[in-house]
Write a protein that holds these residues in place. Structure first.
Motif, mmCIF file in Angstrom:
data_model
loop_
_atom_site.group_PDB
_atom_site.id
_atom_site.type_symbol
_atom_site.label_atom_id
_atom_site.label_comp_id
_atom_site.label_asym_id
_atom_site.label_seq_id
_atom_site.Cartn_x
_atom_site.Cartn_y
_atom_site.Cartn_z
ATOM 1 N N ILE A 107 -3.457 -0.296 -6.198
ATOM 2 C CA ILE A 107 -2.322 -1.201 -5.969
ATOM 3 C C ILE A 107 -1.251 -0.510 -5.131
ATOM 4 O O ILE A 107 -0.696 -1.106 -4.212
ATOM 5 C CB ILE A 107 -1.738 -1.704 -7.311
ATOM 6 C CG1 ILE A 107 -2.746 -2.640 -7.989
ATOM 7 C CG2 ILE A 107 -0.402 -2.407 -7.107
ATOM 8 C CD1 ILE A 107 -2.397 -3.006 -9.408
ATOM 9 N N GLN A 108 -0.976 0.752 -5.402
ATOM 10 C CA GLN A 108 0.018 1.485 -4.616
ATOM 11 C C GLN A 108 -0.438 1.653 -3.166
ATOM 12 O O GLN A 108 0.370 1.543 -2.246
ATOM 13 C CB GLN A 108 0.302 2.850 -5.247
ATOM 14 C CG GLN A 108 1.116 2.740 -6.510
ATOM 15 C CD GLN A 108 1.254 4.053 -7.255
ATOM 16 O OE1 GLN A 108 0.409 4.940 -7.132
ATOM 17 N NE2 GLN A 108 2.313 4.162 -8.041
ATOM 18 N N ASN A 109 -1.717 1.886 -2.942
ATOM 19 C CA ASN A 109 -2.237 2.009 -1.574
ATOM 20 C C ASN A 109 -2.117 0.685 -0.820
ATOM 21 O O ASN A 109 -1.778 0.670 0.368
ATOM 22 C CB ASN A 109 -3.696 2.470 -1.586
ATOM 23 C CG ASN A 109 -3.835 3.923 -1.979
ATOM 24 O OD1 ASN A 109 -2.886 4.703 -1.869
ATOM 25 N ND2 ASN A 109 -5.006 4.289 -2.458
ATOM 26 N N ILE A 110 -2.393 -0.415 -1.504
ATOM 27 C CA ILE A 110 -2.247 -1.731 -0.883
ATOM 28 C C ILE A 110 -0.788 -1.978 -0.525
ATOM 29 O O ILE A 110 -0.470 -2.428 0.574
ATOM 30 C CB ILE A 110 -2.789 -2.853 -1.803
ATOM 31 C CG1 ILE A 110 -4.305 -2.761 -1.910
ATOM 32 C CG2 ILE A 110 -2.367 -4.224 -1.309
ATOM 33 C CD1 ILE A 110 -4.907 -3.630 -2.990
ATOM 34 N N GLU A 111 0.124 -1.658 -1.441
ATOM 35 C CA GLU A 111 1.554 -1.850 -1.183
ATOM 36 C C GLU A 111 2.015 -1.002 -0.003
ATOM 37 O O GLU A 111 2.747 -1.473 0.864
ATOM 38 C CB GLU A 111 2.382 -1.509 -2.421
ATOM 39 C CG GLU A 111 3.862 -1.737 -2.199
ATOM 40 C CD GLU A 111 4.709 -1.336 -3.378
ATOM 41 O OE1 GLU A 111 5.773 -1.951 -3.540
ATOM 42 O OE2 GLU A 111 4.336 -0.411 -4.108
ATOM 43 N N ASP A 112 1.559 0.245 0.066
ATOM 44 C CA ASP A 112 1.938 1.122 1.174
ATOM 45 C C ASP A 112 1.460 0.565 2.515
ATOM 46 O O ASP A 112 2.189 0.589 3.506
ATOM 47 C CB ASP A 112 1.378 2.533 0.977
ATOM 48 C CG ASP A 112 2.073 3.278 -0.143
ATOM 49 O OD1 ASP A 112 3.172 2.851 -0.565
ATOM 50 O OD2 ASP A 112 1.517 4.292 -0.614
ATOM 51 N N SER A 113 0.237 0.039 2.544
ATOM 52 C CA SER A 113 -0.293 -0.507 3.795
ATOM 53 C C SER A 113 0.433 -1.791 4.186
ATOM 54 O O SER A 113 0.602 -2.076 5.369
ATOM 55 C CB SER A 113 -1.802 -0.747 3.696
ATOM 56 O OG SER A 113 -2.080 -1.824 2.830
ATOM 57 N N LEU A 114 0.886 -2.565 3.204
ATOM 58 C CA LEU A 114 1.621 -3.792 3.496
ATOM 59 C C LEU A 114 3.046 -3.519 3.955
ATOM 60 O O LEU A 114 3.663 -4.363 4.579
ATOM 61 C CB LEU A 114 1.651 -4.700 2.262
ATOM 62 C CG LEU A 114 0.324 -5.285 1.811
ATOM 63 C CD1 LEU A 114 0.490 -6.054 0.508
ATOM 64 C CD2 LEU A 114 -0.279 -6.180 2.877
ATOM 65 N N ASN A 115 3.560 -2.358 3.637
ATOM 66 C CA ASN A 115 4.944 -2.031 3.966
ATOM 67 C C ASN A 115 5.081 -1.218 5.243
ATOM 68 O O ASN A 115 6.114 -0.600 5.479
ATOM 69 C CB ASN A 115 5.610 -1.294 2.801
ATOM 70 C CG ASN A 115 5.889 -2.231 1.653
ATOM 71 O OD1 ASN A 115 6.200 -3.394 1.870
ATOM 72 N ND2 ASN A 115 5.766 -1.743 0.449
ATOM 73 N N GLN A 116 4.022 -1.202 6.058
ATOM 74 C CA GLN A 116 4.079 -0.490 7.326
ATOM 75 C C GLN A 116 3.548 -1.375 8.436
ATOM 76 O O GLN A 116 2.744 -2.269 8.200
ATOM 77 C CB GLN A 116 3.276 0.806 7.264
ATOM 78 C CG GLN A 116 3.889 1.832 6.347
ATOM 79 C CD GLN A 116 3.253 3.187 6.510
ATOM 80 O OE1 GLN A 116 2.160 3.314 7.019
ATOM 81 N NE2 GLN A 116 3.965 4.210 6.095
ATOM 82 N N ILE A 117 4.029 -1.109 9.646
ATOM 83 C CA ILE A 117 3.592 -1.857 10.818
ATOM 84 C C ILE A 117 3.603 -0.890 11.997
ATOM 85 O O ILE A 117 4.416 0.029 12.033
ATOM 86 C CB ILE A 117 4.509 -3.082 11.063
ATOM 87 C CG1 ILE A 117 3.911 -4.002 12.099
ATOM 88 C CG2 ILE A 117 5.911 -2.662 11.429
ATOM 89 C CD1 ILE A 117 4.607 -5.364 12.159
#
Length: 150
Positions: free
Chosen positions: A34-44
């Motif tokens: 879940i933390q890895n998914i959140e990290d990937s969603l919070n970057q562009i």
């Protein structure tokens, strides 16, 4: 494993709660995923020339179109983004809000909203950059700012 979803307009942000009878390897893996998914969603990815930068969404003040290109503005730079505004609007977290036909801003980076003769002007933290809010989007912006937690 059970998954429950509770949707209500009373909630200000998304929250994940995990209930477990014990702290084990499966729980640790689930939390890590879940933390890895959140990290990937919070970057562009943003581009300046041929250089690619990984930008944290929390560092972005606003997205703006200019000559059919979309730029992510941070305190010091503007990065070319390979998305259209409507795509960003659909996928950005709740702290981003469309404020005009050509702009989406980060509500967490606003210092002030000032009414002037020429329109409603937004000032951001630690920068000279400003944006105008379209009258069409002003009411929603005020509502979201009133609900914001400090």
């Amino acid at each position: 494993m059970k998954i429950k979803i509770d949707i209500s307009p009373e909630y200000h942000e998304k929250e994940i709660v995990i209930r477990s009878p014990k702290d084990d390897e499966e729980l640790a893996k689930l939390v890590n995923d879940i933390q890895n998914i959140e990290d990937s969603l919070n970057q562009i990815n943003g581009y300046i020339g041929e250089t690619v930068y990984s930008l944290n969404l929390k560092d972005i003040l606003f997205f703006e179109t200019n000559d059919r290109n979309v730029f992510a503005h941070t305190t010091n730079n503007a990065f070319l983004i390979h998305y259209r505004l409507y795509e960003l609007e659909e996928n950005l977290p709740d702290n981003f809000l469309r404020i005009s036909k050509s702009s989406i801003l980060n509500l967490n980076e606003i210092v002030s909203l000032t009414r002037s003769v020429t329109g409603n002007l937004i000032q951001f933290k630690n920068t000279y950059k400003t944006l105008y809010v379209s009258r069409r989007f002003l009411k929603e912006l005020k509502n979201r700012l009133d609900k914001r937690k400090f």
